[in-house]
Design a protein around this motif. Sequence first.
Motif, mmCIF file in Angstrom:
data_model
loop_
_atom_site.group_PDB
_atom_site.id
_atom_site.type_symbol
_atom_site.label_atom_id
_atom_site.label_comp_id
_atom_site.label_asym_id
_atom_site.label_seq_id
_atom_site.Cartn_x
_atom_site.Cartn_y
_atom_site.Cartn_z
ATOM 1 N N ILE A 91 0.124 2.782 6.723
ATOM 2 C CA ILE A 91 1.403 3.383 6.345
ATOM 3 C C ILE A 91 2.497 2.338 6.238
ATOM 4 C CG2 ILE A 91 3.173 5.038 7.038
ATOM 5 C CD1 ILE A 91 0.889 6.643 8.351
ATOM 6 N N SER A 92 2.547 1.406 7.170
ATOM 7 C CA SER A 92 3.607 0.394 7.140
ATOM 8 C C SER A 92 3.460 -0.531 5.934
ATOM 9 C CB SER A 92 3.618 -0.407 8.437
ATOM 10 O OG SER A 92 2.371 -1.024 8.646
ATOM 11 N N ILE A 93 2.236 -0.911 5.585
ATOM 12 C CA ILE A 93 2.028 -1.770 4.419
ATOM 13 C C ILE A 93 2.365 -1.016 3.140
ATOM 14 C CG2 ILE A 93 0.312 -3.077 3.105
ATOM 15 C CD1 ILE A 93 1.072 -4.361 5.761
ATOM 16 N N THR A 94 1.975 0.249 3.061
ATOM 17 C CA THR A 94 2.301 1.052 1.883
ATOM 18 C C THR A 94 3.802 1.165 1.702
ATOM 19 O OG1 THR A 94 0.284 2.346 2.174
ATOM 20 C CG2 THR A 94 1.988 3.297 0.778
ATOM 21 N N SER A 95 4.517 1.484 2.757
ATOM 22 C CA SER A 95 5.969 1.629 2.631
ATOM 23 C C SER A 95 6.637 0.289 2.361
ATOM 24 C CB SER A 95 6.557 2.284 3.879
ATOM 25 O OG SER A 95 6.346 1.481 5.009
ATOM 26 N N LEU A 96 6.144 -0.783 2.962
ATOM 27 C CA LEU A 96 6.725 -2.102 2.738
ATOM 28 C C LEU A 96 6.589 -2.530 1.276
ATOM 29 C CD1 LEU A 96 7.323 -4.975 4.636
ATOM 30 C CD2 LEU A 96 5.350 -5.466 3.230
ATOM 31 N N ILE A 97 5.407 -2.371 0.704
ATOM 32 C CA ILE A 97 5.200 -2.788 -0.685
ATOM 33 C C ILE A 97 5.926 -1.857 -1.647
ATOM 34 C CG2 ILE A 97 3.453 -3.091 -2.476
ATOM 35 C CD1 ILE A 97 1.614 -4.168 -0.321
ATOM 36 N N ALA A 98 5.917 -0.557 -1.366
ATOM 37 C CA ALA A 98 6.627 0.378 -2.235
ATOM 38 C C ALA A 98 8.134 0.114 -2.213
ATOM 39 C CB ALA A 98 6.332 1.816 -1.818
ATOM 40 N N GLU A 99 8.670 -0.170 -1.051
ATOM 41 C CA GLU A 99 10.106 -0.471 -0.950
ATOM 42 C C GLU A 99 10.432 -1.799 -1.617
ATOM 43 O OE1 GLU A 99 12.783 0.986 0.923
ATOM 44 O OE2 GLU A 99 11.641 2.817 1.220
ATOM 45 N N THR A 100 9.566 -2.791 -1.439
ATOM 46 C CA THR A 100 9.827 -4.109 -2.006
ATOM 47 C C THR A 100 9.787 -4.091 -3.526
ATOM 48 O OG1 THR A 100 8.835 -5.113 -0.052
ATOM 49 C CG2 THR A 100 9.102 -6.515 -1.966
ATOM 50 N N THR A 101 8.808 -3.410 -4.091
ATOM 51 C CA THR A 101 8.688 -3.376 -5.550
ATOM 52 C C THR A 101 9.622 -2.359 -6.178
ATOM 53 O OG1 THR A 101 6.888 -1.765 -5.447
ATOM 54 C CG2 THR A 101 6.283 -4.096 -5.507
ATOM 55 N N GLY A 102 10.006 -1.343 -5.437
ATOM 56 C CA GLY A 102 10.853 -0.296 -5.988
ATOM 57 C C GLY A 102 10.117 0.614 -6.949
ATOM 58 N N ALA A 104 8.132 3.707 -7.135
ATOM 59 C CA ALA A 104 7.693 4.912 -6.431
ATOM 60 C C ALA A 104 6.400 5.474 -7.011
ATOM 61 C CB ALA A 104 8.787 5.975 -6.486
ATOM 62 N N GLN A 105 6.130 5.187 -8.276
ATOM 63 C CA GLN A 105 4.907 5.692 -8.892
ATOM 64 C C GLN A 105 3.654 5.000 -8.361
ATOM 65 O OE1 GLN A 105 7.219 3.907 -10.434
ATOM 66 N NE2 GLN A 105 6.318 2.425 -11.832
ATOM 67 N N LEU A 106 3.830 3.905 -7.622
ATOM 68 C CA LEU A 106 2.685 3.193 -7.061
ATOM 69 C C LEU A 106 2.335 3.623 -5.646
ATOM 70 C CD1 LEU A 106 3.206 -0.495 -8.230
ATOM 71 C CD2 LEU A 106 1.655 1.226 -9.143
ATOM 72 N N VAL A 107 3.077 4.566 -5.071
ATOM 73 C CA VAL A 107 2.828 4.958 -3.679
ATOM 74 C C VAL A 107 1.436 5.557 -3.509
ATOM 75 C CG1 VAL A 107 3.562 6.488 -1.812
ATOM 76 C CG2 VAL A 107 5.258 5.200 -3.096
ATOM 77 N N ALA A 108 1.054 6.490 -4.357
ATOM 78 C CA ALA A 108 -0.270 7.118 -4.224
ATOM 79 C C ALA A 108 -1.404 6.117 -4.458
ATOM 80 C CB ALA A 108 -0.385 8.314 -5.165
ATOM 81 N N PRO A 109 -1.382 5.308 -5.529
ATOM 82 C CA PRO A 109 -2.455 4.309 -5.668
ATOM 83 C C PRO A 109 -2.472 3.296 -4.522
ATOM 84 C CG PRO A 109 -1.283 4.548 -7.739
ATOM 85 C CD PRO A 109 -0.544 5.336 -6.721
ATOM 86 N N LEU A 110 -1.298 2.913 -4.024
ATOM 87 C CA LEU A 110 -1.240 1.995 -2.886
ATOM 88 C C LEU A 110 -1.869 2.615 -1.653
ATOM 89 C CD1 LEU A 110 2.269 0.285 -3.035
ATOM 90 C CD2 LEU A 110 0.064 -0.860 -2.853
ATOM 91 N N MET A 111 -1.576 3.882 -1.389
ATOM 92 C CA MET A 111 -2.143 4.555 -0.219
ATOM 93 C C MET A 111 -3.666 4.569 -0.278
ATOM 94 S SD MET A 111 0.445 7.745 0.054
ATOM 95 C CE MET A 111 0.396 8.280 1.731
ATOM 96 N N VAL A 112 -4.209 4.919 -1.431
ATOM 97 C CA VAL A 112 -5.665 4.984 -1.585
ATOM 98 C C VAL A 112 -6.276 3.593 -1.462
ATOM 99 C CG1 VAL A 112 -7.522 5.521 -3.213
ATOM 100 C CG2 VAL A 112 -5.592 7.084 -2.961
ATOM 101 N N THR A 113 -5.667 2.611 -2.113
ATOM 102 C CA THR A 113 -6.190 1.242 -2.088
ATOM 103 C C THR A 113 -6.171 0.668 -0.680
ATOM 104 O OG1 THR A 113 -5.399 0.900 -4.335
ATOM 105 C CG2 THR A 113 -5.880 -1.056 -3.046
ATOM 106 N N ILE A 114 -5.058 0.811 0.007
ATOM 107 C CA ILE A 114 -4.932 0.244 1.353
ATOM 108 C C ILE A 114 -5.832 0.977 2.343
ATOM 109 C CG2 ILE A 114 -3.306 -0.116 3.255
ATOM 110 C CD1 ILE A 114 -1.177 -0.651 1.065
ATOM 111 N N PHE A 115 -5.957 2.286 2.204
ATOM 112 C CA PHE A 115 -6.846 3.047 3.082
ATOM 113 C C PHE A 115 -8.298 2.611 2.886
ATOM 114 C CE2 PHE A 115 -9.593 6.725 3.915
ATOM 115 C CZ PHE A 115 -9.306 6.935 5.251
ATOM 116 N N CYS A 116 -8.716 2.445 1.629
ATOM 117 C CA CYS A 116 -10.090 1.998 1.361
ATOM 118 C C CYS A 116 -10.324 0.586 1.888
ATOM 119 C CB CYS A 116 -10.382 2.057 -0.134
ATOM 120 S SG CYS A 116 -10.498 3.733 -0.776
ATOM 121 N N ALA A 117 -9.325 -0.291 1.749
ATOM 122 C CA ALA A 117 -9.450 -1.656 2.270
ATOM 123 C C ALA A 117 -9.563 -1.645 3.791
ATOM 124 C CB ALA A 117 -8.265 -2.502 1.828
ATOM 125 N N LYS A 118 -8.780 -0.797 4.450
ATOM 126 C CA LYS A 118 -8.833 -0.706 5.910
ATOM 127 C C LYS A 118 -10.194 -0.183 6.368
ATOM 128 C CE LYS A 118 -6.964 1.662 9.929
ATOM 129 N NZ LYS A 118 -8.234 1.533 10.587
#
Length: 136
Positions: A91-102, A104-118
Motif C-alpha cells: 500500500i505504501s509503495i502504491t500510494s508513493l508512486i501514484a502521488e509522485t507521478t500524479g 491516478a489512472q495507474l493506481v489499479a495497475p500499480l496495486m496488481v503489479t506490486i501485489f504480484c511482485a510481493k
Amino acid sequence: RAFSTADSVIPFDTALLYFVVLWVMSIWTYGIGCASGLFVPSLTVGAALGLVVAHLVQSTIGTWCHLEISFATYSVLGAGAILGGVTRMTISITSLIAETTGAAQLVAPLMVTIFCAKKTGDYFNDSIYDAHIHVK
C-alpha cells in the motif's frame, strides 16, 4: 512526454545495457555493505526493466495488433514491481508512486503489479531487509 511515442524512446539495446549495468551495480553496492541505499536503486532498476519490457511488448503484441505502447507507463509499473518485490510493502509503495507521478489512472495497475511482485518474492525468500537483519 519523452516516452509517449515510439519515435522518441530510448532504443532497446541502450535500455537493456542500462538495466544490466544498474542491476549489477545495485547488487555490488548492497554486497559490499556500505550505506548505499536500496530504495532509489530499486526504482531505477525497475524503471529500466519496465522500459525493456515495453520494447518487447511493442515489438511483439504492438506490431501484431497495431497498438501504441506507453513506455512511461511500463517504466512506472516496472519501478513499482521491483520496489515492491524488494521491500515487500504494497500500500505504501502504491500510494508513493501514484502521488509522485500524479497519475491516478495507474493506481489499479500499480496495486496488481506490486501485489504480484510481493507474493512472488514471498514465495522464494524473505524481504531483503529481513535477510539483512539476520546477517547482522
